[in-house]
Design a protein around this motif. Structure first.
Motif, mmCIF file in Angstrom:
data_model
loop_
_atom_site.group_PDB
_atom_site.id
_atom_site.type_symbol
_atom_site.label_atom_id
_atom_site.label_comp_id
_atom_site.label_asym_id
_atom_site.label_seq_id
_atom_site.Cartn_x
_atom_site.Cartn_y
_atom_site.Cartn_z
ATOM 1 N N THR A 235 0.847 -1.185 0.000
ATOM 2 C CA THR A 235 0.000 0.000 0.000
ATOM 3 C C THR A 235 0.889 1.244 0.000
ATOM 4 O O THR A 235 1.972 1.251 0.589
ATOM 5 N N ARG A 236 0.426 2.277 -0.676
ATOM 6 C CA ARG A 236 1.205 3.503 -0.841
ATOM 7 C C ARG A 236 0.808 4.523 0.218
ATOM 8 O O ARG A 236 -0.374 4.794 0.421
ATOM 9 N N ILE A 237 1.787 5.107 0.894
ATOM 10 C CA ILE A 237 1.537 6.173 1.856
ATOM 11 C C ILE A 237 2.522 7.306 1.604
ATOM 12 O O ILE A 237 3.590 7.103 1.043
ATOM 13 N N VAL A 238 2.142 8.496 2.022
ATOM 14 C CA VAL A 238 2.994 9.683 1.897
ATOM 15 C C VAL A 238 3.492 10.054 3.286
ATOM 16 O O VAL A 238 2.700 10.250 4.212
ATOM 17 N N GLU A 239 4.806 10.123 3.412
ATOM 18 C CA GLU A 239 5.429 10.448 4.687
ATOM 19 C C GLU A 239 6.290 11.689 4.546
ATOM 20 O O GLU A 239 6.524 12.184 3.437
ATOM 21 N N TYR A 240 6.757 12.180 5.684
ATOM 22 C CA TYR A 240 7.708 13.293 5.708
ATOM 23 C C TYR A 240 9.023 12.792 6.274
ATOM 24 O O TYR A 240 9.054 12.095 7.294
ATOM 25 N N ARG A 241 10.111 13.122 5.591
ATOM 26 C CA ARG A 241 11.435 12.737 6.045
ATOM 27 C C ARG A 241 12.255 13.993 6.331
ATOM 28 O O ARG A 241 11.961 15.072 5.815
ATOM 29 N N SER A 242 13.277 13.840 7.107
ATOM 30 C CA SER A 242 14.109 14.986 7.475
ATOM 31 C C SER A 242 14.857 15.506 6.256
ATOM 32 O O SER A 242 15.318 14.737 5.414
ATOM 33 N N GLY A 243 14.969 16.807 6.159
ATOM 34 C CA GLY A 243 15.654 17.441 5.039
ATOM 35 C C GLY A 243 14.881 18.649 4.557
ATOM 36 O O GLY A 243 13.641 18.660 4.562
ATOM 37 N N THR A 244 15.582 19.668 4.165
ATOM 38 C CA THR A 244 14.936 20.905 3.713
ATOM 39 C C THR A 244 14.205 20.678 2.395
ATOM 40 O O THR A 244 14.770 20.140 1.443
#
Length: 554
Positions: A235-244
């Motif tokens: 399943t596809r999910i959208v996450e936030y990762r560290s980095g500008t």
């Protein structure tokens, strides 16, 4: 008669002595001129020389200490000055990008901003496509892939992994261009990941899944999740990762600066505020330059010492490295020079030599963004490119113009296919070119980001992604080579766009002159200028105008 003859002889001898003395003085003067010329050359290029010395020192130290088998603590201490140097450079990136884009775009009208943006994007797209075609052509001619290396490169951890598609990468590009929180964009960026769908229907625990993965981890945060079962529904999910999220910040600053330039006098203080920030950051860059030899030598020495069995890796992938290097130097020394000469009609070699210092810094740090402060300094002060153009083009190019990455993805895709005994037809070759171009423009300006995009290109031609793991061993070196392509592409783009926009820039200067009375009030005149009015817009090429004083008839 004798006395007259003696007088003539004495006069001739005097003249000869005088002439000899003059010739010696002329020789000394010429020697002094040559010496002063050499001193001027050394003074003008002292920063380039100390940067080059840092690179050479790092290579010598790295290879000299490898036989000693130093401990991990010692390696950490050797690389520590380079780590601090990288931190200082990265510290200045965000304020530099924000200040340069806002002050640069606000000094031009909205129509001119649109024209410059269109020319910039067309140039970036064209050069990325050229690099992808060049990489594909060289890979087909040289044939660096050897099927015998496949057995040594297979990593079973990747056989059950799910990678993001090209569509996911393009959609992530849109999500990052239009962030929902500008403050979050300074810290995090959105990206798509695939996680196994639990049979119970409950939402998957992403943190537990990521703790179970054994996929290779790089600084680009490779989005590969391993699952223990054979048949898994993803399943596809959208996450936030560290980095500008540099793309979102660039978009916001461009819109903000363009609209700021349309509100006239009310925005004057804000424009000057960001212009002052840019000037302060550039002064900080000047101070950091003197730390370059220590920082760069530490970075390179630490990287060389940290690589296991560097000789074996270089031998196994020698043809791949040669193909990448040949493509990079062909583009830099032939294609870029031809583009510059055709459009600008000036000596391209002089322009190239003026960028030696940022090239060396980009090679050492493997990051276009880390070398951005030095690039600004060389483009504005040494090469005299209009600062309104450099403030507009360089931050954008730092994020979307990845010429070297397009070349790398094209060569690496065909390399993996050749290593897997795959025969690519014409349609698949076109897919490699287009996928490499599109993926490179969605790359991040951080080290090893191209490895993530390579998996997208391999999925597009159904090549086995597990064979790509061999490239992880040499990406630390290849990444530095292709970074110089990315950096030079930004600089040459600024020069070409400035030349194509010269007429619009002149018109903008004239408009700024006539709008000066509306934007700058009388209390903004500098008393030290004896009544001369400052230009109201930053970086506008306008002479100071004398404020006329009415003469009384009394």
């Amino acid at each position: 008669m004798c006395s007259v003859h003696e007088m003539a002889q004495s006069q001739q001898s005097f003249l000869k002595q005088d002439a000899g003395q003059l010739s010696r003085e002329d020789t000394l003067l010429k020697m002094g001129d040559h010496r002063s010329a050499w001193m001027r050359v050394l003074a003008d290029n002292k920063l380039i020389l100390i940067t080059l010395s840092g690179v050479l020192m790092g290579v010598i130290i790295g290879f000299s200490l490898r036989p000693l088998g130093l401990s991990s603590d010692t390696l950490m201490l050797i690389a520590y000055p380079g780590e601090l140097f990288m931190r200082v450079l990265k510290l200045m990136i965000l304020p530099l990008v924000i200040a340069s884009l806002i002050s640069g775009s606000s000094s031009l009208n909205a129509k001119l901003n649109g024209k410059i943006a269109l020319r910039t994007f067309v140039y970036f797209l064209t050069t990325s496509l050229l690099n992808a075609i060049l990489g594909t052509t060289l890979a087909l001619i040289i044939h660096p892939g050897n099927p015998n290396m496949e057995e040594a490169s297979v990593d079973p951890a990747l056989s059950k992994a799910k990678t993001v598609s090209l569509m996911d990468s393009v959609l992530d590009l849109g999500r990052n261009i239009f962030p929902d929180n500008i403050f979050q964009a300074a810290l995090q960026q959105a990206h798509t990941v695939y996680v196994p769908k639990e049979s119970s229907g409950a939402p998957p625990n992403v943190s537990e899944l990521q703790s179970q993965t054994s996929a290779p981890v790089t600084t680009a945060s490779v989005n590969l999740i391993e699952w223990s079962e054979q048949e898994v529904e993803w399943t596809r999910i959208v996450e936030y990762r560290s980095g500008t999220n540099s793309l979102g910040i660039v978009f916001f600053c461009l819109v903000f600066g363009t609209l700021l330039g349309t509100i006239g006098r009310k925005g004057y203080v804000v424009v000057q505020f960001f212009s002052a920030i840019f000037d302060v950051i550039m002064k900080m860059v000047t101070g950091v330059m003197w730390l370059t030899p220590i920082g760069i030598s530490s970075v390179i020495a630490g990287k060389i010492l940290s690589v296991d069995d560097i000789g074996f890796v270089m031998t196994q992938l020698a043809w791949f490295i040669f193909t990448i290097a040949l493509g990079v130097f062909t583009y830099q020394w032939i294609i870029l020079q031809a583009i510059y000469f055709v459009f600008v009609r000036k000596n391209p070699l002089r322009f190239y030599l003026g960028l030696v210092q940022p090239i060396l810094t980009g090679f050492a740090t493997a990051s276009t963004a880390a070398a951005l402060p030095l690039t600004f300094r060389c483009m504005n002060e040494r090469l005299k490119i209009d600062s309104r153009i450099t403030r507009f083009v360089l931050p954008i190019g730092c994020n979307i113009n990845m010429d070297g990455t397009a070349l790398f993805i094209a060569v690496a895709s065909i390399f993996v296919a050749q290593m897997s005994n795959m025969t690519l037809n014409f349609g698949q070759l076109v897919t490699v070119v287009l996928t490499s171009t599109a993926a490179s423009m969605s790359s991040a300006s951080i080290p090893s980001a191209a490895l993530v995009l390579l998996l997208i290109a391999l999925s597009a031609i159904d090549a086995p992604i597990n064979n790509a793991t061999l490239l992880f061993a040499i990406d630390w070196f290849v990444d530095r080579i292709r970074t110089t392509n990315n950096l030079l592409g930004d600089c040459y783009a600024a020069a070409v766009v400035e030349h194509l926009s010269r007429n619009e820039l002149k018109i903008s200067d004239i408009d700024a002159y006539y709008k000066d009375e509306d934007i700058t009030s009388d209390d903004q005149c500098d008393p030290e200028l004896d009544g001369k009015r400052k230009s109201s817009l930053p970086n506008s090429v306008i002479l100071n105008v004398e404020v006329s004083t009415p003469v009384s008839n009394a």
